[in-house]
Design a protein around this motif. Structure first.
Motif, PDB file in Angstrom:
ATOM      1  N   LEU A 151       0.832  -1.203   0.000  1.00 15.85           N
ATOM      2  CA  LEU A 151       0.000   0.000   0.000  1.00 15.85           C
ATOM      3  C   LEU A 151       0.868   1.254   0.000  1.00 15.85           C
ATOM      4  O   LEU A 151       0.564   2.240  -0.701  1.00 15.85           O
TER       5      LEU A 151
ATOM      6  N   ASN B 224       2.506   1.667  -3.548  1.00 12.48           N
ATOM      7  CA  ASN B 224       1.546   2.029  -4.586  1.00 12.48           C
ATOM      8  C   ASN B 224       0.805   3.319  -4.279  1.00 12.48           C
ATOM      9  O   ASN B 224       0.092   3.837  -5.140  1.00 12.48           O
ATOM     10  N   SER B 225       0.971   3.871  -3.102  1.00 13.21           N
ATOM     11  CA  SER B 225       0.356   5.168  -2.782  1.00 13.21           C
ATOM     12  C   SER B 225       1.361   6.304  -2.886  1.00 13.21           C
ATOM     13  O   SER B 225       1.012   7.407  -3.308  1.00 13.21           O
TER      14      SER B 225
ATOM     15  N   ASP C 289       3.795   7.711 -10.227  1.00 18.64           N
ATOM     16  CA  ASP C 289       2.790   6.949 -10.968  1.00 18.64           C
ATOM     17  C   ASP C 289       3.401   5.897 -11.884  1.00 18.64           C
ATOM     18  O   ASP C 289       2.855   4.819 -12.045  1.00 18.64           O
TER      19      ASP C 289
ATOM     20  N   GLN D 116       4.373   2.701  -9.869  1.00  9.34           N
ATOM     21  CA  GLN D 116       3.311   2.000  -9.130  1.00  9.34           C
ATOM     22  C   GLN D 116       2.887   0.743  -9.895  1.00  9.34           C
ATOM     23  O   GLN D 116       2.665   0.797 -11.101  1.00  9.34           O
TER      24      GLN D 116
ATOM     25  N   PRO E 277      -2.279   0.810  -8.693  1.00  9.14           N
ATOM     26  CA  PRO E 277      -2.727   2.095  -8.170  1.00  9.14           C
ATOM     27  C   PRO E 277      -3.934   1.964  -7.218  1.00  9.14           C
ATOM     28  O   PRO E 277      -4.413   0.875  -6.973  1.00  9.14           O
ATOM     29  N   PHE E 278      -4.426   3.138  -6.751  1.00  8.73           N
ATOM     30  CA  PHE E 278      -5.311   3.250  -5.610  1.00  8.73           C
ATOM     31  C   PHE E 278      -6.361   2.168  -5.380  1.00  8.73           C
ATOM     32  O   PHE E 278      -6.390   1.640  -4.294  1.00  8.73           O
TER      33      PHE E 278
ATOM     34  N   TRP F  66      -6.253  -0.661  -5.651  1.00  7.39           N
ATOM     35  CA  TRP F  66      -5.451  -1.832  -5.279  1.00  7.39           C
ATOM     36  C   TRP F  66      -6.134  -3.140  -5.676  1.00  7.39           C
ATOM     37  O   TRP F  66      -6.284  -4.077  -4.891  1.00  7.39           O
TER      38      TRP F  66
END
Length: 190
Positions: free
Chosen positions: A55, A58-59, A63, A66, A69-70, A72
Motif C-alpha cells: 500500500l 503504490n500510494s 505513478d 506503481q 494504483p489506488f 489496489w
C-alpha cells in the motif's frame, strides 16, 4: 449399440484432462505445515508488513513506478487467491488431524477395554484368594488347636497314670488312708 447397453457394461472412463497422481501423504504433510505456518504470529506479521509495503509503495511512489494504483485491485486479487488456497489446505489439515485423533481415540478405547478386562480379572483373582484365605488356618487357630491337643494328651496321660495307679493299688493294697499311691509310693497330683 444403444445408450442403455453402454450404461450397463463397464468401460473406460473418458477424461478431458489427464489424471494427476499426487502422493496423499506428501501433500497432506505440506498442507499441515502450511496450515501451521498460517496460524503463527510470524505469518501475520509478515503478511501485515507485505500489505503495508504494498500500500505504501503504490500510494507514495511516482505513478510510473506503481504496480497497483489506488483501488489496489491486484492486491485484492492476490489476497483472494491466497484465501482460496488457504481454506482448502486448512480443511485438509483439519481432516488429517481428525483422522489421527479418531485412530488415537480408537486405540485409547482398546487400551481402556483391556485395562477394564485386566481389572475384572484381578478382582476375580483377589476374590478367589480371599475365599481361599478364609479356608486357611491362621496362626491363632493353629495355636488353639495345638493347645487343645496338648490338653487332650495331658488328660490321656492323667487317665493312663490313673489306671496304672489303680492297678498298682489293687495289687499292693491301699496306702495312706485309702488314697491311691504312685509307683514309688508317693501321691501323684497334677
Amino acid at each position: 449399440m444403444s445408450t442403455s447397453d453402454r450404461l450397463n457394461t463397464p468401460g473406460r472412463e473418458r477424461r478431458w484432462l489427464p489424471r494427476v497422481r499426487v502422493d496423499a501423504e506428501v501433500f497432506g504433510t505440506f498442507a499441515e505445515g502450511f496450515a501451521r505456518f498460517m496460524g503463527t504470529a510470524s505469518f501475520l506479521i509478515w503478511m501485515t508488513v507485505l500489505i503495508v509495503a504494498w500500500l505504501g509503495w503504490n500510494s507514495l511512489a511516482p505513478d510510473r513506478w506503481q504496480i497497483d494504483p489506488f483501488p489496489w485491485l491486484f492486491l485484492t486479487l492476490l489476497l483472494s487467491l491466497q484465501a482460496s488456497y488457504a481454506a482448502p489446505l486448512i480443511l485438509l489439515a483439519q481432516n488429517r488431524q481428525e483422522a489421527r485423533e479418531r485412530v488415537s481415540l480408537e486405540h485409547d478405547r482398546e487400551v481402556a477395554a483391556q485395562a477394564r478386562a485386566d481389572t475384572d480379572f484381578l478382582a476375580r483373582e483377589i476374590a478367589a484368594l480371599r475365599m481361599r484365605i478364609g479356608d486357611l488356618a491362621t496362626r491363632d487357630f493353629i495355636r488353639s488347636e495345638l493347645r487343645d491337643l496338648l490338653e487332650e494328651l495331658d488328660k490321656g496321660e492323667d487317665a493312663e497314670d490313673g489306671s496304672r495307679t489303680s492297678r498298682e493299688s489293687g495289687r499292693s493294697g491301699v496306702r495312706d488312708g485309702g488314697r491311691p499311691s504312685g509307683r514309688d509310693g508317693s501321691h501323684q497330683s497334677r
